[in-house]
Design a protein around this motif. Structure first.
Motif, PDB file in Angstrom:
ATOM      1  N   ASN A   1     -16.967 -62.110 -38.389  1.00 48.46           N
ATOM      2  CA  ASN A   1     -17.625 -61.486 -37.241  1.00 48.46           C
ATOM      3  C   ASN A   1     -17.086 -60.088 -37.003  1.00 48.46           C
ATOM      4  OD1 ASN A   1     -17.614 -64.655 -36.401  1.00 48.46           O
ATOM      5  ND2 ASN A   1     -19.394 -63.606 -35.574  1.00 48.46           N
ATOM      6  N   ASP A   2     -17.977 -59.118 -36.975  1.00 48.02           N
ATOM      7  CA  ASP A   2     -17.652 -57.746 -36.598  1.00 48.02           C
ATOM      8  C   ASP A   2     -18.928 -57.177 -35.988  1.00 48.02           C
ATOM      9  OD1 ASP A   2     -16.686 -55.244 -36.212  1.00 48.02           O
ATOM     10  OD2 ASP A   2     -16.292 -54.793 -38.317  1.00 48.02           O
ATOM     11  N   GLU A   3     -19.071 -57.320 -34.679  1.00 48.64           N
ATOM     12  CA  GLU A   3     -20.339 -57.001 -34.038  1.00 48.64           C
ATOM     13  C   GLU A   3     -20.105 -56.490 -32.625  1.00 48.64           C
ATOM     14  OE1 GLU A   3     -22.223 -60.849 -32.348  1.00 48.64           O
ATOM     15  OE2 GLU A   3     -21.264 -61.452 -34.229  1.00 48.64           O
ATOM     16  N   SER A   4     -21.145 -55.967 -32.039  1.00 47.05           N
ATOM     17  CA  SER A   4     -21.047 -55.463 -30.669  1.00 47.05           C
ATOM     18  C   SER A   4     -22.417 -55.518 -30.024  1.00 47.05           C
ATOM     19  CB  SER A   4     -20.508 -54.029 -30.649  1.00 47.05           C
ATOM     20  OG  SER A   4     -21.394 -53.164 -31.346  1.00 47.05           O
ATOM     21  N   GLY A   5     -22.424 -55.425 -28.691  1.00 50.47           N
ATOM     22  CA  GLY A   5     -23.675 -55.438 -27.951  1.00 50.47           C
ATOM     23  C   GLY A   5     -23.401 -55.458 -26.466  1.00 50.47           C
ATOM     24  N   PRO A   6     -24.441 -55.259 -25.647  1.00 52.46           N
ATOM     25  CA  PRO A   6     -24.268 -55.209 -24.191  1.00 52.46           C
ATOM     26  C   PRO A   6     -24.322 -56.595 -23.556  1.00 52.46           C
ATOM     27  CG  PRO A   6     -26.540 -54.711 -24.746  1.00 52.46           C
ATOM     28  CD  PRO A   6     -25.817 -54.929 -26.060  1.00 52.46           C
ATOM     29  N   THR A   7     -23.675 -56.718 -22.406  1.00 55.19           N
ATOM     30  CA  THR A   7     -23.820 -57.941 -21.624  1.00 55.19           C
ATOM     31  C   THR A   7     -25.204 -57.965 -20.979  1.00 55.19           C
ATOM     32  OG1 THR A   7     -22.800 -56.832 -19.729  1.00 55.19           O
ATOM     33  CG2 THR A   7     -21.372 -58.154 -21.146  1.00 55.19           C
ATOM     34  N   ASP A   8     -25.671 -59.180 -20.681  1.00 56.86           N
ATOM     35  CA  ASP A   8     -26.990 -59.320 -20.059  1.00 56.86           C
ATOM     36  C   ASP A   8     -26.872 -59.175 -18.548  1.00 56.86           C
ATOM     37  OD1 ASP A   8     -25.938 -61.706 -19.116  1.00 56.86           O
ATOM     38  OD2 ASP A   8     -27.082 -62.977 -20.497  1.00 56.86           O
ATOM     39  N   ALA A   9     -27.943 -59.501 -17.846  1.00 50.03           N
ATOM     40  CA  ALA A   9     -27.961 -59.340 -16.389  1.00 50.03           C
ATOM     41  C   ALA A   9     -26.916 -60.198 -15.701  1.00 50.03           C
ATOM     42  CB  ALA A   9     -29.353 -59.668 -15.854  1.00 50.03           C
ATOM     43  N   ASP A  10     -26.489 -61.282 -16.357  1.00 46.56           N
ATOM     44  CA  ASP A  10     -25.443 -62.143 -15.796  1.00 46.56           C
ATOM     45  C   ASP A  10     -24.046 -61.695 -16.197  1.00 46.56           C
ATOM     46  OD1 ASP A  10     -27.207 -63.914 -14.521  1.00 46.56           O
ATOM     47  OD2 ASP A  10     -27.589 -64.952 -16.412  1.00 46.56           O
ATOM     48  N   GLY A  11     -23.926 -60.560 -16.899  1.00 42.40           N
ATOM     49  CA  GLY A  11     -22.623 -60.094 -17.357  1.00 42.40           C
ATOM     50  C   GLY A  11     -22.097 -60.890 -18.527  1.00 42.40           C
ATOM     51  N   THR A  12     -22.995 -61.463 -19.311  1.00 41.44           N
ATOM     52  CA  THR A  12     -22.596 -62.371 -20.386  1.00 41.44           C
ATOM     53  C   THR A  12     -23.066 -61.852 -21.739  1.00 41.44           C
ATOM     54  OG1 THR A  12     -22.709 -64.269 -18.894  1.00 41.44           O
ATOM     55  CG2 THR A  12     -22.774 -64.737 -21.245  1.00 41.44           C
ATOM     56  N   TYR A  13     -22.200 -61.994 -22.738  1.00 34.77           N
ATOM     57  CA  TYR A  13     -22.541 -61.702 -24.131  1.00 34.77           C
ATOM     58  C   TYR A  13     -22.227 -62.955 -24.940  1.00 34.77           C
ATOM     59  CZ  TYR A  13     -22.468 -59.493 -28.762  1.00 34.77           C
ATOM     60  OH  TYR A  13     -22.713 -59.170 -30.079  1.00 34.77           O
ATOM     61  N   THR A  14     -23.197 -63.427 -25.709  1.00 38.50           N
ATOM     62  CA  THR A  14     -23.002 -64.645 -26.496  1.00 38.50           C
ATOM     63  C   THR A  14     -23.270 -64.369 -27.966  1.00 38.50           C
ATOM     64  OG1 THR A  14     -25.287 -65.358 -26.130  1.00 38.50           O
ATOM     65  CG2 THR A  14     -23.637 -66.149 -24.577  1.00 38.50           C
ATOM     66  N   THR A  15     -22.565 -65.114 -28.826  1.00 35.14           N
ATOM     67  CA  THR A  15     -22.757 -64.981 -30.266  1.00 35.14           C
ATOM     68  C   THR A  15     -22.277 -66.245 -30.954  1.00 35.14           C
ATOM     69  OG1 THR A  15     -22.302 -63.576 -32.191  1.00 35.14           O
ATOM     70  CG2 THR A  15     -20.477 -63.970 -30.685  1.00 35.14           C
ATOM     71  N   ASP A  16     -22.722 -66.443 -32.189  1.00 29.98           N
ATOM     72  CA  ASP A  16     -22.172 -67.488 -33.046  1.00 29.98           C
ATOM     73  C   ASP A  16     -20.958 -66.901 -33.755  1.00 29.98           C
ATOM     74  OD1 ASP A  16     -24.102 -69.347 -32.407  1.00 29.98           O
ATOM     75  OD2 ASP A  16     -25.436 -68.750 -34.027  1.00 29.98           O
TER      76      ASP A  16
END
Length: 741
Positions: free
Chosen positions: A469-484
């Motif tokens: 895993n080497d990734e990035s992205g923004p949190t959603d409206a709930d302040g949450t970022y999810t990934t496998d």
């Protein structure tokens, strides 16, 4: 597969380094430090052992199925077509080697922060990837006492091992006689690994190969063996044969205890006896020439003793052999399975690992289907699996062919849920053991000049690319970022307009969600409206579901979702969802939408569409693909154009049975009573699979027995009996059903 007539197999050549030991430092010969080694270290090795098969009386529970060995004797691989091997392997890897990672970002007031930038960078695999090392060259730069390479070579060697692996095994210096003559060098190599938080495999307590200098001279004499029959350049001080089986037993038992306790807490697993039926000299010296090595009483005695000692020193125990996962060596696999069966079932050994060396000539490559089938065979005994000595050498394949096979072999074996370690047998050509077999040296990763081979790319692209895993992205409206996330250690970095915070988290559960909360400074998102208190299904047809929910005071409208996908937006507190498939369960969600267009979280429920009333089959009617009829108590679906072809008369079509007409495949007997005794296979859990094979109203061992007797025939439809979810019905599904009860 390339077949050649002149290429020797492993069994024809033997498989270990054939070198006369060099007494590099005899001052520490055979020494023991009281209480183990002088420093303490705990290497946390995660195991995924399938203990349930061993801890409960499966033989008795399965009744007419018989012993666990009966399960392994049935044919059938996990992958239906080898052409689909990679997609199937990737599905298994996602299921068994990844877990859900949820990162919740909040400010100091506990408010969720949307649009925060989250970076997830993997630091270490939970899975053990390793290599054999030349202990002396690693720590001293010499090879059997000679300076054959440069210091830069040694540094390259050290850096390559540390960069690409988290586990090592000593190629030679844990073998009995070699260890006693070079214990200080072996200790230095183990210390090197421990200081770097790397795991160490113990290879090996006992090995019956006299010519490989793996047995001390006094024990060889007591075996009644003449050194001159096994090795050249035998020292004059080696004595004459003097057969004394009791001495061999006593010394071997003492050595097992000595070497395991010496590395207490540092070596996480010991191969107790190496190549039992290929190198049986020590067993035969004790039991006699007519003994079957893999079921010899002394073998069980050794493992019982090792189990007791290992338990005291934070180690596990394993078996190890070759021709167990390569080539058409079915006889070897039968003997290896007999050995495992004897130790586990006859002697009650808590065997932790089954090691497969996996040395390959070109004509010993096997398909992914074959690999999975063999792995299933050993794993069914409740042992974890290890690839212990993988490499490729000999003629008849080029470097790209080798890389392609490493890619296939590594991905397939890594995908098996019982696989726990994967080690190659060396990395650099000048230290590879190929010449000991009369072959050119051919380590998987580097040539003489440290150029990376195609197999290097194959290994790195998987272990540190596809499975990293080497990734990035923004949190959603709930302040949450999810990934496998692949199982292992990950560094999480969160950045807002005004702050940055980092933490490290270990993802170890492939079946659950690992949640980490990170507090940073930043603006919280806009306040979200309340979600509806509840959502109710009020009516169902075979293609639609009616929903109602409680009103929310500040709602401008409501967003309706089906299985997580947006379906419609309404201003009332009810909705009809159309276009659904019959007899199918869906998740429905409703979110409140305020005047600013901000949605609340979802309130969810489930609903199942009804069964349509299908007409009875009529021989005078013409049917086309997708048409359904009822005949003989079963719903049938046409697979192509048909007329006057009675459903059920031809197993190859044109009709396919899709459900029982009286229960719709939902575990209902037709009058709404669940779990009734129907006498027919039925689903009593609601997942669409027929867990109640006998129709008794519950799932018992009788269902497992019935399923085992008929899984290749009447219970072979994956739609109803694929309990593992791999697309076909095999012995793995029988075990899965048994595990469920």
């Amino acid at each position: 597969m390339t077949d050649t007539d002149d290429t020797p197999t492993e069994s024809e050549q033997g498989i270990e380094k054939r070198q006369q030991p060099q007494r590099v430092d005899e001052s520490e010969h055979g020494h023991e430090r009281e209480g183990g080694r002088e420093h303490e270290y705990e290497h946390d090795l995660e195991l995924e052992r399938r203990d349930y098969l061993r801890s409960i009386g499966i033989a008795g529970a399965l009744g007419s199925v018989g012993s666990l060995g009966a399960l392994t004797g049935a044919t059938g691989s996990v992958v239906a077509q080898d052409g689909d091997w990679e997609a199937a392997a990737e599905e298994r890897i996602e299921e068994h080697r990844t877990g859900d990672l949820e990162i919740v970002v909040e400010n100091e007031d506990g408010e969720a922060i949307p649009d925060a930038e989250v970076e997830v960078e993997m630091q270490e695999h939970d899975f053990n990837f390793g290599t054999a090392v030349h202990a002396e060259f690693l720590t001293r730069g010499s090879e059997w006492g000679d300076d054959l390479h440069t210091e830069q070579d040694r540094q390259n060697y050290e850096e390559a091992i540390e960069e690409h692996f988290n586990t090592i095994v000593l190629e030679n210096l844990h073998k009995w006689y070699l260890w006693e003559d070079n214990v200080d060098i072996a200790d230095e190599a183990v210390d090197w690994a421990v200081e770097r938080d790397m795991g160490v495999r113990g290879h090996v307590c006992l090995w019956g190969n006299i010519g490989a200098w793996a047995i001390p001279p006094d024990v060889v004499e007591a075996m009644g063996e003449d050194w001159a029959d096994h090795a050249d350049d035998v020292p004059d001080e080696f004595g004459e044969p003097d057969h004394d089986p009791d001495y061999v037993v006593e010394e071997s038992m003492n050595h097992i205890e000595e070497i395991i306790s010496h590395y207490s807490g540092d070596v996480h697993e010991w191969e107790v006896v190496n190549e039992v039926f290929h190198e049986p000299a020590m067993i035969e010296a004790i039991e006699g020439d007519g003994v079957t090595p893999e079921t010899a009483p002394i073998l069980g005695d050794w493992y019982e003793h090792a189990e007791q000692i290992a338990e005291q020193h934070d180690a596990t125990i394993a078996v190890n052999d070759y021709n167990t996962l390569n080539g058409p060596h079915e006889q070897d696999r039968d003997q290896y399975e007999a050995q495992i069966d004897y130790l586990v079932n006859d002697r009650g050994i808590d065997l932790d690992g089954a090691g497969m060396q996996a040395h390959h000539y070109a004509n010993e490559r096997i398909s992914s289907d074959e690999i999975m089938s063999v792995l299933d065979r050993y794993a069914d005994y409740g042992v974890g699996l290890r690839i212990t000595e993988f490499d490729m050498f000999g003629d008849n394949w080029d470097q790209q062919m080798e890389a392609d096979y490493l890619h296939r072999f590594l991905k397939t074996t890594f995908s098996h849920p019982a696989m726990e370690e994967w080690l190659m047998w060396g990395i650099w050509d000048p230290l590879h053991w190929g010449p000991e077999l009369g072959d050119d040296p051919n380590a998987p990763l580097y040539d003489d000049d440290w150029n990376e081979k195609p197999s290097y790319d194959a290994y790195v692209d998987l272990v540190f690319g596809e499975w990293w895993n080497d990734e990035s992205g923004p949190t959603d409206a709930d302040g949450t970022y999810t990934t496998d996330a692949f199982l292992g250690e990950h560094e999480i970095t969160v950045t807002t307009d005004s702050d940055t915070a980092s933490t490290t988290v270990s993802v170890t559960d492939p079946d659950g969600t690992t949640t980490v909360r990170i507090d940073v400074s930043g603006e919280g998102g806009p306040e979200r409206p309340d979600a509806p208190a509840s959502v109710t299904v009020t009516d169902e047809t075979d293609s639609s579901v009616d929903l109602e929910w409680d009103a929310v005071g500040d709602a401008e409208s409501y967003a309706v979702y089906v299985d997580g996908e947006s379906d419609q937006e309404v201003t009332t507190t009810s909705a009809t969802v159309d276009g659904l498939s019959p007899a199918t369960t869906y998740e429905f969600g409703v979110a409140t939408v305020d005047s600013a267009g901000i949605e609340s979280g979802l309130t969810t429920t489930t609903g199942t569409t009804g069964d349509p009333d299908y007409p009875e089959w009529d021989p005078t009617e013409t049917y086309t693909e997708g048409d359904r009829v009822v005949w003989d108590g079963t719903v049938w679906e046409a697979q192509w154009w048909t007329e006057d072809q009675e459903p059920g008369t031809d197993e190859y079509g044109p009709w396919e049975d899709v459900e029982d007409a009286d229960d719709g495949g939902n575990g209902d007997n037709g009058n709404g009573d669940e779990d009734e005794q129907t006498g027919q296979p039925q689903d009593t859990t609601g997942d669409g699979l027929y867990n109640d094979i006998t129709g008794s109203g519950s799932t018992t061992t009788s269902d497992v027995t019935e399923f085992f007797d008929g899984f290749t025939d009447e219970y072979s439809d994956p739609q109803y009996y694929d309990f593992t979810g791999n697309g076909e019905v095999t012995t793995s599904d029988v075990v899965e059903l048994f595990e469920s009860i």
